[in-house]
Write a protein that holds these residues in place. Structure first.
Motif, PDB file in Angstrom:
ATOM      1  N   ARG A   1      -6.474  -9.339  11.656  1.00 21.37           N
ATOM      2  CA  ARG A   1      -5.368  -9.095  12.581  1.00 21.37           C
ATOM      3  C   ARG A   1      -4.470  -7.939  12.157  1.00 21.37           C
ATOM      4  O   ARG A   1      -3.602  -7.522  12.917  1.00 21.37           O
ATOM      5  N   ASN A   2      -4.629  -7.458  10.932  1.00 27.32           N
ATOM      6  CA  ASN A   2      -3.823  -6.325  10.478  1.00 27.32           C
ATOM      7  C   ASN A   2      -4.461  -5.037  10.986  1.00 27.32           C
ATOM      8  O   ASN A   2      -5.557  -4.665  10.552  1.00 27.32           O
ATOM      9  N   PRO A   3      -3.795  -4.316  11.908  1.00 19.76           N
ATOM     10  CA  PRO A   3      -4.424  -3.126  12.494  1.00 19.76           C
ATOM     11  C   PRO A   3      -4.678  -2.013  11.492  1.00 19.76           C
ATOM     12  O   PRO A   3      -5.537  -1.155  11.726  1.00 19.76           O
TER      13      PRO A   3
ATOM     14  N   ALA B   1       4.940  -3.395   6.345  1.00 19.91           N
ATOM     15  CA  ALA B   1       3.694  -3.071   7.041  1.00 19.91           C
ATOM     16  C   ALA B   1       3.971  -3.062   8.534  1.00 19.91           C
ATOM     17  O   ALA B   1       4.863  -3.770   9.015  1.00 19.91           O
ATOM     18  N   ASP B   2       3.210  -2.253   9.276  1.00 19.10           N
ATOM     19  CA  ASP B   2       3.400  -2.196  10.727  1.00 19.10           C
ATOM     20  C   ASP B   2       3.253  -3.566  11.367  1.00 19.10           C
ATOM     21  O   ASP B   2       3.993  -3.933  12.272  1.00 19.10           O
TER      22      ASP B   2
ATOM     23  N   LEU C   1      14.312   0.309  13.055  1.00 11.53           N
ATOM     24  CA  LEU C   1      13.162  -0.353  12.439  1.00 11.53           C
ATOM     25  C   LEU C   1      12.127   0.687  12.014  1.00 11.53           C
ATOM     26  O   LEU C   1      11.787   1.586  12.784  1.00 11.53           O
ATOM     27  N   VAL C   2      11.633   0.542  10.788  1.00 10.13           N
ATOM     28  CA  VAL C   2      10.580   1.414  10.263  1.00 10.13           C
ATOM     29  C   VAL C   2       9.447   0.543   9.733  1.00 10.13           C
ATOM     30  O   VAL C   2       9.694  -0.444   9.030  1.00 10.13           O
ATOM     31  N   GLY C   3       8.222   0.907  10.067  1.00 14.03           N
ATOM     32  CA  GLY C   3       7.052   0.209   9.548  1.00 14.03           C
ATOM     33  C   GLY C   3       6.360   1.004   8.462  1.00 14.03           C
ATOM     34  O   GLY C   3       6.882   2.024   7.982  1.00 14.03           O
ATOM     35  N   TYR C   4       5.196   0.537   8.074  1.00 16.09           N
ATOM     36  CA  TYR C   4       4.400   1.218   7.046  1.00 16.09           C
ATOM     37  C   TYR C   4       2.929   1.073   7.409  1.00 16.09           C
ATOM     38  O   TYR C   4       2.460  -0.034   7.628  1.00 16.09           O
ATOM     39  N   ASP C   5       2.238   2.184   7.530  1.00 20.13           N
ATOM     40  CA  ASP C   5       0.799   2.281   7.785  1.00 20.13           C
ATOM     41  C   ASP C   5       0.481   3.252   8.914  1.00 20.13           C
ATOM     42  O   ASP C   5      -0.607   3.791   8.982  1.00 20.13           O
ATOM     43  N   ASN C   6       1.435   3.436   9.846  1.00 20.96           N
ATOM     44  CA  ASN C   6       1.215   4.310  11.000  1.00 20.96           C
ATOM     45  C   ASN C   6      -0.100   3.968  11.709  1.00 20.96           C
ATOM     46  O   ASN C   6      -0.978   4.799  11.901  1.00 20.96           O
ATOM     47  N   THR C   7      -0.223   2.715  12.092  1.00 23.78           N
ATOM     48  CA  THR C   7      -1.414   2.254  12.793  1.00 23.78           C
ATOM     49  C   THR C   7      -1.457   2.815  14.212  1.00 23.78           C
ATOM     50  O   THR C   7      -0.459   3.338  14.725  1.00 23.78           O
TER      51      THR C   7
END
Length: 333
Positions: A63-65, A242-243, A266-272
């Motif tokens: 499920r993690n893109p 993580a995103d 909001l900031v994520g991590y991975d740039n999916t």
């Protein structure tokens, strides 16, 4: 098959074993005959002779893109080879992942790629004694396996620097609970959390350090955000580790009637891939997942082919700014 291809049985055997000393024309003849006859080599029999030309990939969840980006890189690198990729999701627990890795070894796969494994380091070192192995994500190096990592310290600093430049001070971070008995000291979540703390202190914001640890999943991000945003003095910005966790933060913010980025950055991590979709437009750290996957596959094949010394490949992250970050409505004192 040898008769169909017009070659000797020895030549057919060499092609099936992917042995050296076979011309391109000979290889083409044999493969054409295999196609015409509908012949498919038996994997178990190939394993008894040597390679099975199978590579196992172990991850915690499909499920993690971001994992899809890594897998794309792996298949890109192996596309022109005889290797086939077999994927397994072992869950977030160490035991499930270890059982899956053991099953792949028992089935004589030529090598394994473990993506951010939750298995104990000692178990992985032991597994690497039986099969070539590459770890993606963890910064703990060892002679027994190769590593592909992102500069997570720098990536976390990019996030904090960006949010501080916008005027945020109450910046919170979501991370994972991890496994204390795992033996890993530098997993991606730990290094990102360290980078967050160092960057906050560098900006004189030590008093605002806030970390909510759940899991790198949508539900984990949701639970972390509910806890953070329910505080008397909630953050004006959240750095999700993580995103996939950031998507959970978005859900929590929506339920609480908060607008992103007007009320919460909001900031994520991975740039999916999902981060770039129009309804989302998530600001995120790009760690080039596809490149990490192709690098992992290349290193694994080198290991399978006999390289013994350990290799470590590191990528430099970049911040992709989109629509989920903006200055806070009022600069907190």
């Amino acid at each position: 098959m040898a008769r169909e291809a017009g070659v000797s049985t020895a030549a057919v055997s060499k092609v099936l074993r992917n042995a050296d000393g076979v011309s391109a024309a000979m290889r083409s003849k044999v493969r054409a005959a295999m196609t015409d006859l509908g012949y498919r080599p038996h994997a178990a029999a190939r394993g008894m002779r040597g390679k099975t030309f199978t590579v196992g990939i172990v991850l915690d969840s499909i499920r993690n893109p971001f994992f899809a980006d890594i897998l794309d890189g792996v298949t890109d690198e192996l596309g022109a080879t005889d290797y086939q990729v077999l994927l397994g999701a072992g869950g977030f627990g160490a035991e499930g992942q270890a059982k899956l890795a053991d099953a792949m070894v028992d089935r004589r796969m030529d090598g394994l790629i473990l993506i951010a494994p939750g298995m104990a380091k000692a178990d992985i070192v032991q597994t690497a004694g039986h099969v070539p192995l590459v770890i993606v994500g963890h910064h703990d190096a060892a002679d027994e396996y190769d590593s592909v990592v992102d500069d997570d310290l720098a990536g976390a600093a990019l996030v904090v620097d960006h949010l501080v430049a916008l005027g945020h001070r109450r910046i919170a971070h979501t991370s994972t609970t991890g496994t204390r008995a795992s033996g890993w000291s530098r997993t991606p979540d730990k290094v990102r959390s360290r980078g967050y703390r160092e960057a906050m202190r560098r900006h004189g914001l030590a008093e605002h350090l806030t970390v909510a640890a759940t899991s790198f999943s949508e539900e984990g991000g949701y639970q972390a955000a509910k806890e953070l945003l329910g505080r008397p003095d909630p953050p004006t910005a959240i750095f999700a580790g993580a995103d996939v966790a950031a998507f959970g933060v978005l859900r929590a913010a929506h339920e609480l009637g908060l607008r992103v980025p007007e009320d919460l950055s909001l900031v994520g991590y991975d740039n999916t891939t999902t981060a770039a979709l129009s309804p989302v437009q998530l600001t995120s750290v790009d760690q080039a997942g596809r490149t990490m996957g192709s690098t992992a596959a290349r290193l694994l094949i080198e290991r399978i082919d006999g390289r013994r010394h350990a290799m470590r490949a590191a990528s430099s992250p970049t911040l992709v700014v989109r629509g989920t970050t903006a200055p806070p409505r009022a600069h907190p004192s």
